[in-house]
Scaffold this active site. Structure first.
Site, PDB file in Angstrom:
ATOM      1  N   LYS A  10       0.446   4.904   7.408  1.00 42.79           N
ATOM      2  CA  LYS A  10      -0.866   4.879   8.052  1.00 42.79           C
ATOM      3  C   LYS A  10      -1.310   3.426   8.296  1.00 42.79           C
ATOM      4  O   LYS A  10      -0.712   2.483   7.746  1.00 42.79           O
ATOM      5  CB  LYS A  10      -1.858   5.639   7.157  1.00 42.79           C
ATOM      6  CG  LYS A  10      -1.479   7.118   6.983  1.00 42.79           C
ATOM      7  CD  LYS A  10      -2.484   7.856   6.092  1.00 42.79           C
ATOM      8  CE  LYS A  10      -2.116   9.320   5.929  1.00 42.79           C
ATOM      9  NZ  LYS A  10      -3.076  10.053   5.064  1.00 42.79           N
ATOM     10  N   TYR A  50      -2.823  17.051  12.458  1.00 43.94           N
ATOM     11  CA  TYR A  50      -3.703  17.484  11.374  1.00 43.94           C
ATOM     12  C   TYR A  50      -4.449  18.775  11.701  1.00 43.94           C
ATOM     13  O   TYR A  50      -5.513  19.024  11.137  1.00 43.94           O
ATOM     14  CB  TYR A  50      -4.697  16.371  11.023  1.00 43.94           C
ATOM     15  CG  TYR A  50      -4.124  15.307  10.094  1.00 43.94           C
ATOM     16  CD1 TYR A  50      -3.475  15.655   8.906  1.00 43.94           C
ATOM     17  CD2 TYR A  50      -4.264  13.958  10.384  1.00 43.94           C
ATOM     18  CE1 TYR A  50      -2.958  14.686   8.054  1.00 43.94           C
ATOM     19  CE2 TYR A  50      -3.751  12.981   9.527  1.00 43.94           C
ATOM     20  CZ  TYR A  50      -3.103  13.358   8.364  1.00 43.94           C
ATOM     21  OH  TYR A  50      -2.604  12.403   7.506  1.00 43.94           O
ATOM     22  N   PHE A  58     -13.651  16.204   6.676  1.00 37.51           N
ATOM     23  CA  PHE A  58     -13.025  14.890   6.817  1.00 37.51           C
ATOM     24  C   PHE A  58     -12.150  14.760   8.067  1.00 37.51           C
ATOM     25  O   PHE A  58     -11.622  13.684   8.347  1.00 37.51           O
ATOM     26  CB  PHE A  58     -12.204  14.540   5.566  1.00 37.51           C
ATOM     27  CG  PHE A  58     -11.047  15.471   5.288  1.00 37.51           C
ATOM     28  CD1 PHE A  58      -9.839  15.341   5.938  1.00 37.51           C
ATOM     29  CD2 PHE A  58     -11.193  16.482   4.342  1.00 37.51           C
ATOM     30  CE1 PHE A  58      -8.769  16.192   5.667  1.00 37.51           C
ATOM     31  CE2 PHE A  58     -10.133  17.344   4.060  1.00 37.51           C
ATOM     32  CZ  PHE A  58      -8.918  17.201   4.734  1.00 37.51           C
ATOM     33  N   ARG A  86       7.376  13.900  -1.030  1.00 36.29           N
ATOM     34  CA  ARG A  86       5.987  14.177  -1.460  1.00 36.29           C
ATOM     35  C   ARG A  86       5.731  13.560  -2.833  1.00 36.29           C
ATOM     36  O   ARG A  86       4.682  12.995  -3.095  1.00 36.29           O
ATOM     37  CB  ARG A  86       5.736  15.689  -1.541  1.00 36.29           C
ATOM     38  CG  ARG A  86       5.747  16.419  -0.231  1.00 36.29           C
ATOM     39  CD  ARG A  86       4.494  16.287   0.573  1.00 36.29           C
ATOM     40  NE  ARG A  86       3.317  16.872  -0.036  1.00 36.29           N
ATOM     41  CZ  ARG A  86       2.110  16.850   0.530  1.00 36.29           C
ATOM     42  NH1 ARG A  86       1.938  16.269   1.708  1.00 36.29           N
ATOM     43  NH2 ARG A  86       1.077  17.388  -0.067  1.00 36.29           N
ATOM     44  N   THR A  92      -2.640  13.097  -3.162  1.00 32.20           N
ATOM     45  CA  THR A  92      -3.483  12.718  -2.016  1.00 32.20           C
ATOM     46  C   THR A  92      -4.545  11.698  -2.420  1.00 32.20           C
ATOM     47  O   THR A  92      -4.811  10.742  -1.690  1.00 32.20           O
ATOM     48  CB  THR A  92      -4.196  13.991  -1.469  1.00 32.20           C
ATOM     49  OG1 THR A  92      -3.206  14.967  -1.184  1.00 32.20           O
ATOM     50  CG2 THR A  92      -5.004  13.685  -0.222  1.00 32.20           C
ATOM     51  N   ARG A 103       1.346   5.881  -3.494  1.00 33.36           N
ATOM     52  CA  ARG A 103      -0.119   5.846  -3.528  1.00 33.36           C
ATOM     53  C   ARG A 103      -0.636   5.315  -4.866  1.00 33.36           C
ATOM     54  O   ARG A 103      -1.615   4.583  -4.920  1.00 33.36           O
ATOM     55  CB  ARG A 103      -0.665   7.247  -3.243  1.00 33.36           C
ATOM     56  CG  ARG A 103      -0.514   7.646  -1.774  1.00 33.36           C
ATOM     57  CD  ARG A 103      -0.661   9.139  -1.583  1.00 33.36           C
ATOM     58  NE  ARG A 103      -0.801   9.539  -0.192  1.00 33.36           N
ATOM     59  CZ  ARG A 103      -0.790  10.812   0.212  1.00 33.36           C
ATOM     60  NH1 ARG A 103      -0.645  11.792  -0.676  1.00 33.36           N
ATOM     61  NH2 ARG A 103      -0.920  11.107   1.480  1.00 33.36           N
ATOM     62  N   ASN A 121      -4.877   6.269   2.056  1.00 35.08           N
ATOM     63  CA  ASN A 121      -3.846   6.533   1.053  1.00 35.08           C
ATOM     64  C   ASN A 121      -2.429   6.227   1.545  1.00 35.08           C
ATOM     65  O   ASN A 121      -1.455   6.808   1.089  1.00 35.08           O
ATOM     66  CB  ASN A 121      -3.973   7.973   0.525  1.00 35.08           C
ATOM     67  CG  ASN A 121      -3.896   9.006   1.629  1.00 35.08           C
ATOM     68  OD1 ASN A 121      -3.595   8.668   2.777  1.00 35.08           O
ATOM     69  ND2 ASN A 121      -4.137  10.260   1.296  1.00 35.08           N
ATOM     70  N   HIS A 124       1.708   9.554   4.970  1.00 32.90           N
ATOM     71  CA  HIS A 124       1.702  11.010   5.160  1.00 32.90           C
ATOM     72  C   HIS A 124       3.129  11.478   4.956  1.00 32.90           C
ATOM     73  O   HIS A 124       4.070  10.782   5.338  1.00 32.90           O
ATOM     74  CB  HIS A 124       1.282  11.378   6.593  1.00 32.90           C
ATOM     75  CG  HIS A 124       1.683  12.787   6.943  1.00 32.90           C
ATOM     76  ND1 HIS A 124       0.916  13.876   6.576  1.00 32.90           N
ATOM     77  CD2 HIS A 124       2.808  13.290   7.542  1.00 32.90           C
ATOM     78  CE1 HIS A 124       1.548  14.985   6.954  1.00 32.90           C
ATOM     79  NE2 HIS A 124       2.689  14.653   7.540  1.00 32.90           N
ATOM     80  N   GLU A 135       6.413  18.675  12.743  1.00 25.62           N
ATOM     81  CA  GLU A 135       5.941  17.285  12.787  1.00 25.62           C
ATOM     82  C   GLU A 135       7.011  16.348  13.350  1.00 25.62           C
ATOM     83  O   GLU A 135       6.700  15.423  14.093  1.00 25.62           O
ATOM     84  CB  GLU A 135       5.498  16.843  11.386  1.00 25.62           C
ATOM     85  CG  GLU A 135       4.243  17.590  10.937  1.00 25.62           C
ATOM     86  CD  GLU A 135       3.857  17.333   9.482  1.00 25.62           C
ATOM     87  OE1 GLU A 135       4.514  16.501   8.809  1.00 25.62           O
ATOM     88  OE2 GLU A 135       2.887  17.968   9.012  1.00 25.62           O
TER      89      GLU A 135
END
Ligand code: ADP
Ligand code: MG
Length: 158
Positions: A10, A50, A58, A86, A92, A103, A121, A124, A135
């Site tokens: 991000k 998303y 959010f 993950r 998250t 993170r 964070n 993704h 995706e």
């Protein structure tokens, strides 16, 4: 089973100059890079990406955040890579993420933004096989994805 998953770095990851550190993290975990690009995301693509969150409060802030600066899109492959990636990314909410996760290691300073506006964070990653397939095709053309062998295949991927 060998799987491919989508990872986005991000805008906070790019601004904080963590591209190399984050990619190294994946590579050192035995994961292979099949696709890689730096881009400015289109609003419509982020909204599709998303869409499962479109009713959440959010949603506008996460779309605004993802389009606020350059991002890096990656396709990462490896043995059970969807769950593995993950785990490597961590919870998250950065304050809850394992210290050794991406993170937990680098985004913990963003933890207080959880309740207010944008949750920065850093990364993704796809959460299941179905999302990974969707995706990957949303962010990459077929011709941008490459398969290759590595001497490490015997160690990491079977
Ligand atoms: P993950 O990225 O871990 O899969 P989610 O799919 O639940 O998490 O949420 C997608 C993204 O939306 C998060 O990574 C985060 O950037 C943002 N987000 C999630 N929950 C919140 C929240 N309560 N407040 C602000 N932003 C949030
Ligand atoms: Mg998610």
């Amino acid at each position: 089973m060998y799987e491919k998953t989508l990872v986005l770095l991000k805008p906070d990851a790019i601004e904080r100059q963590l591209i190399g550190s984050i990619i190294t993290y994946f590579e050192e975990a035995g994961l292979k890079i099949h696709g890689l690009k730096l881009l400015k995301a289109k609003k419509s693509v982020v909204e599709t990406h998303y869409q499962e969150h479109k009713e959440k409060p959010f949603f506008p802030s996460v779309v605004e955040f993802l389009t606020s600066g350059p991002i890096v899109a990656l396709v990462v492959g490896g043995y059970e890579s969807i769950a593995k990636v993950r785990k490597i990314c961590g919870d998250t909410e950065p304050g809850k993420a394992e210290v050794a996760s991406i993170r937990g290691r680098w985004a913990h300073i963003s933890r207080h933004s959880m309740t207010g506006g944008i949750l920065k964070n850093l990364v993704h990653s796809s959460d299941c096989r179905e999302s990974a397939a969707k995706e990957i095709s949303l962010w990459f053309d077929e011709c941008e994805l490459l398969d290759y062998s590595s001497p490490n295949d015997g160690w990491f991927n079977f």
